[in-house]
Design an enzyme around this catalytic site. Structure first.
Site, mmCIF file in Angstrom:
data_model
loop_
_atom_site.group_PDB
_atom_site.id
_atom_site.type_symbol
_atom_site.label_atom_id
_atom_site.label_comp_id
_atom_site.label_asym_id
_atom_site.label_seq_id
_atom_site.Cartn_x
_atom_site.Cartn_y
_atom_site.Cartn_z
ATOM 1 N N GLU A 33 0.825 -1.197 0.000
ATOM 2 C CA GLU A 33 0.000 0.000 0.000
ATOM 3 C C GLU A 33 0.863 1.252 0.000
ATOM 4 O O GLU A 33 1.953 1.273 0.559
ATOM 5 C CB GLU A 33 -0.905 -0.006 1.233
ATOM 6 C CG GLU A 33 -1.760 -1.262 1.283
ATOM 7 C CD GLU A 33 -2.772 -1.303 2.416
ATOM 8 O OE1 GLU A 33 -3.665 -2.144 2.339
ATOM 9 O OE2 GLU A 33 -2.678 -0.504 3.362
ATOM 10 N N CYS B 128 3.533 8.412 1.174
ATOM 11 C CA CYS B 128 4.130 7.470 2.120
ATOM 12 C C CYS B 128 4.301 6.133 1.406
ATOM 13 O O CYS B 128 3.338 5.509 0.981
ATOM 14 C CB CYS B 128 3.196 7.346 3.329
ATOM 15 S SG CYS B 128 3.800 6.178 4.544
ATOM 16 N N CYS C 97 6.905 -6.972 7.060
ATOM 17 C CA CYS C 97 8.054 -6.495 7.822
ATOM 18 C C CYS C 97 8.517 -7.615 8.733
ATOM 19 O O CYS C 97 7.706 -8.410 9.211
ATOM 20 C CB CYS C 97 7.657 -5.267 8.653
ATOM 21 S SG CYS C 97 9.080 -4.418 9.379
ATOM 22 N N CYS D 262 7.595 -5.028 15.716
ATOM 23 C CA CYS D 262 7.320 -3.998 16.713
ATOM 24 C C CYS D 262 5.916 -4.268 17.261
ATOM 25 O O CYS D 262 4.982 -4.560 16.506
ATOM 26 C CB CYS D 262 7.411 -2.607 16.094
ATOM 27 S SG CYS D 262 9.059 -2.259 15.443
ATOM 28 N N CYS E 36 2.580 -2.283 15.909
ATOM 29 C CA CYS E 36 2.417 -2.023 14.472
ATOM 30 C C CYS E 36 1.683 -3.172 13.794
ATOM 31 O O CYS E 36 2.038 -4.338 13.984
ATOM 32 C CB CYS E 36 3.786 -1.834 13.821
ATOM 33 S SG CYS E 36 3.683 -1.510 12.047
ATOM 34 N N HIS F 250 10.383 5.874 20.082
ATOM 35 C CA HIS F 250 9.234 5.350 20.848
ATOM 36 C C HIS F 250 9.438 5.103 22.334
ATOM 37 O O HIS F 250 8.467 4.819 23.047
ATOM 38 C CB HIS F 250 8.665 4.074 20.216
ATOM 39 C CG HIS F 250 8.327 4.208 18.763
ATOM 40 N ND1 HIS F 250 7.632 5.294 18.262
ATOM 41 C CD2 HIS F 250 8.598 3.416 17.696
ATOM 42 C CE1 HIS F 250 7.482 5.137 16.954
ATOM 43 N NE2 HIS F 250 8.060 4.029 16.587
ATOM 44 N N CYS G 12 -0.761 5.708 10.050
ATOM 45 C CA CYS G 12 0.504 5.060 10.431
ATOM 46 C C CYS G 12 0.229 3.740 11.135
ATOM 47 O O CYS G 12 -0.591 3.671 12.039
ATOM 48 C CB CYS G 12 1.283 5.899 11.433
ATOM 49 S SG CYS G 12 1.566 7.563 10.921
HETATM 50 N N1 SAH Z 1 10.269 0.375 9.691
HETATM 51 C C1 SAH Z 1 10.424 1.804 9.569
HETATM 52 C C2 SAH Z 1 9.461 2.381 8.584
HETATM 53 C C3 SAH Z 1 8.004 2.325 9.006
HETATM 54 S S1 SAH Z 1 7.555 3.933 9.422
HETATM 55 C C4 SAH Z 1 10.360 2.443 10.928
HETATM 56 O O1 SAH Z 1 10.137 1.718 11.886
HETATM 57 O O2 SAH Z 1 10.609 3.628 11.050
HETATM 58 C C5 SAH Z 1 6.035 3.779 10.179
HETATM 59 C C6 SAH Z 1 5.954 4.672 11.392
HETATM 60 O O3 SAH Z 1 4.654 4.517 11.997
HETATM 61 C C7 SAH Z 1 6.970 4.275 12.428
HETATM 62 O O4 SAH Z 1 7.430 5.343 13.175
HETATM 63 C C8 SAH Z 1 6.134 3.349 13.264
HETATM 64 O O5 SAH Z 1 6.727 3.151 14.498
HETATM 65 C C9 SAH Z 1 4.808 4.070 13.311
HETATM 66 N N2 SAH Z 1 3.697 3.191 13.676
HETATM 67 C C10 SAH Z 1 3.623 1.858 13.526
HETATM 68 N N3 SAH Z 1 2.459 1.383 13.996
HETATM 69 C C11 SAH Z 1 1.773 2.442 14.453
HETATM 70 C C12 SAH Z 1 0.472 2.592 15.016
HETATM 71 N N4 SAH Z 1 -0.329 1.557 15.203
HETATM 72 N N5 SAH Z 1 0.085 3.829 15.337
HETATM 73 C C13 SAH Z 1 0.885 4.891 15.102
HETATM 74 N N6 SAH Z 1 2.101 4.804 14.573
HETATM 75 C C14 SAH Z 1 2.550 3.593 14.246
#
Ligand code: SAH
Length: 366
Positions: free
Chosen positions: A102, A115, A122, A126, A129, A227, A345
């Site tokens: 996406e 984006c 992935c 995390c 996510c 984070h 995000c």
């Molecule tokens: N793997 C890379 C690129 C992904 S960026 C990274 O970790 O930076 C996606 C961003 O959205 C990251 O900062 C991630 O931590 C954040 N993110 C992931 N899940 C989320 C959620 N459920 N709510 C808000 N932000 C989230």
């Protein structure tokens, strides 16, 4: 079956979307042409959105049919387009028989930020996510990464230009190093999208050796998914922290921005109710970032089915932000966009034929 040779030939054709300037010049030299053809092709493909060689009128007929025989321009297939009430748009792209990724456009105050995803799924797991839940299938090719920009710009038409790209979609871009670097070079080429290094941002969870390699070959903007202000909590939220703990990560960030003190690293910080959002966390963050040229972007947590977290309350986010701002840290709170089309995000899931878990099962069966 006599269709086999034909498809084998098609397989061997070079997808010109896979090539950045250097790759394109090498390709033309290989087929006995002058390297300056690269600029012409890049312009046709990326600025004019043309995929049909017969329309490339500044190339001779002979060259056009030669290109037709040995190459193709094949963007990922668009399978779904959605539009949020707030103007956010999401495109779902089929990248092979089983996988979809996406890409999301966020229009805001005169900017059109795209984006972009870098992997199918992935591998990092995390805890907050939803992409992590999908597991991992494979790295995207350069064509599939730049193809997201190509498709999005194509859908927007002449009227609107994509002005910024963030590698914040599905996947960890630094685990797909070569293809991501080639795609970002393509974004910044004068004969393609011409984006400046300030307008292309790579977001990483902190793959330290790859970050050092990136500093050697690129100067795109950097965002880091921090984070948490300490290793104990970050180990839990961003498990790759066990391999590359905060101290090493911040040292690599400093090396990345180097002596150019106008540049700053953006630290992303997802706001999780009762987990990382207390005033002590904010004060610890201030101390932690005091020696790194930084900005902080607070991200309200976007929920997804069966997630173990809740978003912090708005007043908690506001007071967290105040503590940082009072200490002189530039702090912004990300607006949640596209929630009604699952484009916010951490909500990008595509369709991932997970191989990691399957491999894991095979592994443990021995
Ligand atoms: N793997 C890379 C690129 C992904 S960026 C990274 O970790 O930076 C996606 C961003 O959205 C990251 O900062 C991630 O931590 C954040 N993110 C992931 N899940 C989320 C959620 N459920 N709510 C808000 N932000 C989230």
């Amino acid at each position: 079956m006599n269709s086999a040779p034909a498809s084998a030939e098609a397989e061997a054709r070079v997808n010109l979307l896979d090539l950045d300037r250097e790759g394109m010049e090498a390709f033309f030299v290989r087929i006995g042409e002058k390297p300056f053809r690269a600029s012409q092709l890049l312009q046709w493909i990326h600025q004019r959105g043309v995929t049909d060689f017969s329309l490339m009128t500044n190339l001779s007929k002979a060259l056009r049919s030669r290109l037709e025989a040995v190459s193709e321009i094949r963007p990922p297939e668009l399978v779904l387009e959605q539009r949020s009430a707030d103007g956010t748009r999401k495109w779902v792209l089929q990248v092979d028989a089983v996988n979809r990724v996406e890409t999301v456009l966020i229009p805001d105050e005169g900017r059109n930020t795209l984006c972009v995803s870098s992997q199918v799924g992935c591998s990092l797991e995390c805890s907050f996510c939803s992409t992590a839940r999908q597991g991992f299938n494979r790295n995207l090719t350069t064509a599939e990464i730049i193809g997201q920009l190509w498709v999005a710009q194509h859908r927007l038409g002449e009227e609107q230009r994509i002005s910024n790209v963030v590698l914040m979609g599905m996947g960890e871009p630094l685990l797909n190093f070569g293809n991501v670097v080639a795609a970002t070079r393509l974004m910044m080429d004068d004969f393609t999208y011409g984006l400046s290094k300030r307008r292309v941002t790579l977001s990483t969870s902190g793959i330290v050796p790859a970050l050092d390699r990136l500093a050697e070959v690129s100067d795109i903007s950097l965002a880091v998914s921090l984070h948490a202000p300490d290793d104990e909590l970050r180990n839990e939220l961003v498990p790759i922290n066990r391999k590359y703990p905060i101290k090493e990560l911040l040292a690599a960030c400093k090396r990345y921005v180097g002596t150019e003190n106008r540049r700053k690293v953006t630290f992303e910080y997802v706001m999780l109710d009762g987990v990382n959002d207390a005033p002590e966390h904010a004060r610890a963050l201030v101390r932690l970032l005091s020696h790194v040229p930084s900005k902080v972007n607070l991200i309200p947590f976007n929920p997804f089915p069966n997630s173990a977290y809740r978003c912090s309350r708005p007043e908690t986010i506001a007071s967290f932000a105040h503590i940082l701002q009072d200490a002189g840290l530039i702090t912004t709170t990300r607006k949640t966009r596209g929630g009604d089309i699952d484009a916010a995000c951490g909500q990008l899931v595509g369709k991932v034929n997970d191989r990691s878990r399957r491999q894991f099962r095979l592994h443990t069966a021995h």
